[in-house]
Design an enzyme around this catalytic site. Structure first.
Site, short mmCIF file in Angstrom:
data_model
loop_
_atom_site.label_atom_id
_atom_site.label_comp_id
_atom_site.label_asym_id
_atom_site.label_seq_id
_atom_site.Cartn_x
_atom_site.Cartn_y
_atom_site.Cartn_z
N THR A 1 6.05 10.22 7.15
CA THR A 1 4.85 9.60 7.72
C THR A 1 5.31 8.49 8.63
O THR A 1 5.85 7.48 8.17
CB THR A 1 3.94 9.04 6.60
OG1 THR A 1 3.47 10.14 5.81
CG2 THR A 1 2.74 8.32 7.20
N LYS B 1 -2.89 12.22 8.82
CA LYS B 1 -2.35 11.54 7.64
C LYS B 1 -2.82 10.07 7.63
O LYS B 1 -3.21 9.55 6.57
CB LYS B 1 -0.82 11.60 7.66
CG LYS B 1 -0.11 10.77 6.57
CD LYS B 1 -0.23 11.38 5.19
CE LYS B 1 0.33 10.45 4.09
NZ LYS B 1 1.78 10.54 3.92
N LYS C 1 3.09 0.19 4.27
CA LYS C 1 3.79 0.74 5.45
C LYS C 1 2.86 1.70 6.21
O LYS C 1 2.74 1.64 7.43
CB LYS C 1 5.05 1.48 5.02
CG LYS C 1 5.76 2.21 6.15
CD LYS C 1 6.37 3.52 5.68
CE LYS C 1 5.93 4.67 6.55
NZ LYS C 1 6.27 5.98 6.02
#
Lengths: 293, 293
Positions: A98, A173, A241
Site C-alpha cells: 500500500t 485501498k 501510514k
C-alpha cells in the site's frame, strides 16, 4: 499454471504467507528479502533465493513486490540492483504494497519505457487473510495485463477486483482505509461513552451490532475492547501510514477530509504514548483519556 | 394478551404504525395525539380516542408515549392534563421517544411518587421497522416491570433488550447514534474521496463493503449516494437532535467526543442549506462541497 516464473520481493508478515500460497499452487517462485532469514522457510519449502531485486527480475516473467512504504518500492523497482536493471520487455510487475498512487503512476511510466508493465494490487484482509488465501486484492492497470495475472492473484486472494487504470488499486485501498478509520472511531467513541455512562458493554454491543450502527469493525473489534485486548489485527502505525497516504493524495486532489484529519491526530496521540504497535482498537483508549481526571 | 388496556400518546410517523401493530395483536388501545386527524385511521381500526393525556391514563394500565423530544414527553407525562393527573398507582408508563436520559430519570422520580413506574424504551429501525414490527427496542427500568411489558413490546419490535435501570435504554440509543454517525461519516468521506479521484463508485462499493470497511450504512446508504438519492431513511434534523442529546449527556459525563462534535458541525452545514429533511447520506454533499471550486 506452473509455467509462470514468479519473483517475490518482500517476505514479511504479509508477503511470506502470500509467497507460500503461490508455492502451494504449484508456481515456480524466486524470493528476495532485505533480511534473508525471513525467507528461509520459503526456501525450505521450494522457493529459490535471489540476491537482489535485479536477480529476481532476471529469471522471472512476473515480479511481485509486497513492501512497507513508497520509498521501499521505488528502491526495489528503480534503484541500484533494482528490478529495472535486469527486466526483460514483457515483464509484469505487480506491486501489492500500500503506497502512494501518484508514485505508482510515476513508476509505471519509468518501467513502461523498458517495456515493463506495472500493476498495482494492494491488499486487505490482514495476516490471517494472507495465510488463508482470503485477501481482497484491488488491482489497477491495463485490462489485458490484469487478466493475465488474475489466476496468480487468486492463489493468494478470494476477492480479486480490477478497479481501473494504474493507481486505481491504490486509490481504492485508500478509500477503504478512510472508511475503516471512521468505523473504528465509531466503536471508540460509542464504547467510551457507553462505558462512562455505566452501561453493560456486552449488552450495548449486542444491541448496536444488530442494527443501523452495525459494522465489521464493531463485530470484530468490539469484543476485543470489552476484553481489554489491544493485540493488533491491524497496527496503529500501519493505519497511520495509510492515512498519511490518504492525506497526501487528498491534498493533491484538493479534497478536504476533516474526519480523517481528526482521526490522524488521535492516532498520533497513541503513537506518542508508545502504542503504535497496538491494534487500531486502542483508539478507544485515547477517547477514554479525554474523559479522565 | 388482550386483557391489558393500553394508552398510546403520539401517533406520528413512528407511533401510528406501532399503535396499529398493538391493535393487530388484539390489545385494547386508547390513543391521543396533538393533531387528532393523524389518529383517525387508528380510530377507524378500533382504537378509542382520548381527549388528553390524563384521559388516556384514566382508563389504562399501560401508557406508551412516542414523541419528538424531551419537552414533549415532560408536558404529556407531568404537565397540565398530563398522565400524572389521572394515573392510578400501578400504572406503567413506557416512553419510546428518544429523549434526554437525565430528564428520563427525573420524570421517573416524579412518577414514582404517585406509584407509577416509568420505563424508557427508545427504538431503532425507522418507519419501515415500525410498520413491519421489526423495531429494536432498548429498555431501561426495573426488571419486573420490563418483563411485565415484554410481550407488548414484542408486538412492535423484533429485538427487545433490557439494557439496565431507568435511562439505560436512552443511553444505549445514544451510544447507537454515536456509532451510526461515524459509519455515515465513513461513506461520506470515503465516497467523496473516491469520486474526486475518478474511481468507479460501484466498484468501490463492491470492494469496500465486502471487507474491513463494511458497515450497515455502507450497504444501505452507499447505493443511494451513487444513485443521487437523498430521500430520508433517517432525516438530518432527527440525527442532529439525537446528537444534541448525545452532546448534552456527554457533557454531563465529562466525556469529550471529538468525532461527534465534528459531525454535528457538518450536519449543521446541511441544515443551514435547508437540507435538514434530507436523509443522513446527504453528509457526502458537505464533504464534496469542501473540495469544490
Amino acid at each position: 499454471m506452473a509455467c509462470e516464473k514468479i519473483g517475490f520481493i518482500g517476505t514479511g508478515i504479509m508477503g511470506a504467507p502470500m509467497a507460500h500460497n503461490l508455492l502451494k499452487a504449484g508456481y515456480e517462485v524466486a524470493v528476495h528479502n532485505r533480511t534473508k532469514v525471513k525467507a528461509d522457510h520459503l526456501i525450505a519449502g521450494g522457493a529459490a533465493w535471489a540476491d537482489s531485486p535485479a536477480d529476481v527480475a532476471k529469471d522471472s516473467n512476473i515480479v511481485i513486490t509486497c513492501l512497507p512504504d513508497t520509498p521501499d518500492v521505488e528502491q526495489v523497482l528503480l534503484g541500484q540492483k533494482g528490478v529495472i536493471e535486469a527486466a526483460k520487455p514483457g515483464l509484469i510487475c505487480i506491486d501489492m504494497s500500500t503506497i502512494s498512487p501518484a508514485a505508482t503512476k510515476e513508476m509505471g511510466s519509468a518501467l513502461a519505457a523498458k517495456g515493463v508493465t506495472l500493476i498495482d494490487a494492494p491488499i486487505s484482509g490482514g495476516e490471517i487473510g494472507a495465510i488463508e488465501a482470503r485477501l481482497s486484492i484491488m488491482m489497477g492497470g491495463p485490462k489485458k495485463a490484469v487478466e493475465k495475472v488474475r489466476l496468480i492473484m487468486q492463489a493468494m486472494g478470494r476477492t480479486v477486483i480490477h478497479c481501473g487504470p494504474l493507481g486505481a488499486g491504490q486509490i481504492t485501498k485508500l478509500a477503504n482505509q478512510i472508511m475503516c478509520i471512521h468505523t473504528i472511531m465509531s466503536i471508540a467513541e460509542g464504547f467510551a461513552f457507553a462505558e462512562k455512562a455505566g452501561l453493560d458493554l456486552e449488552t450495548t454491543l449486542k444491541v448496536t451490532s444488530a442494527g443501523a450502527a452495525g459494522s465489521h469493525s464493531l463485530k470484530t473489534l468490539g469484543p476485543k475492547i470489552i476484553a481489554g485486548d489491544f493485540k493488533p489485527a491491524f497496527m496503529v502505525d500501519l493505519q497511520q501510514k495509510d492515512l498519511r497516504l490518504v492525506a497526501e493524495y487528498a491534498e493533491k486532489l484538493k479534497q478536504p477530509l476533516p474526519g480523517v484529519a481528526l482521526a490522524r491526530q488521535l492516532l498520533a496521540q497513541l503513537q506518542a504514548q508508545g502504542r503504535g504497535r497496538d491494534g487500531t482498537q486502542a483508539l478507544v483508549e485515547v477517547i477514554r483519556q479525554l474523559g479522565q481526571k
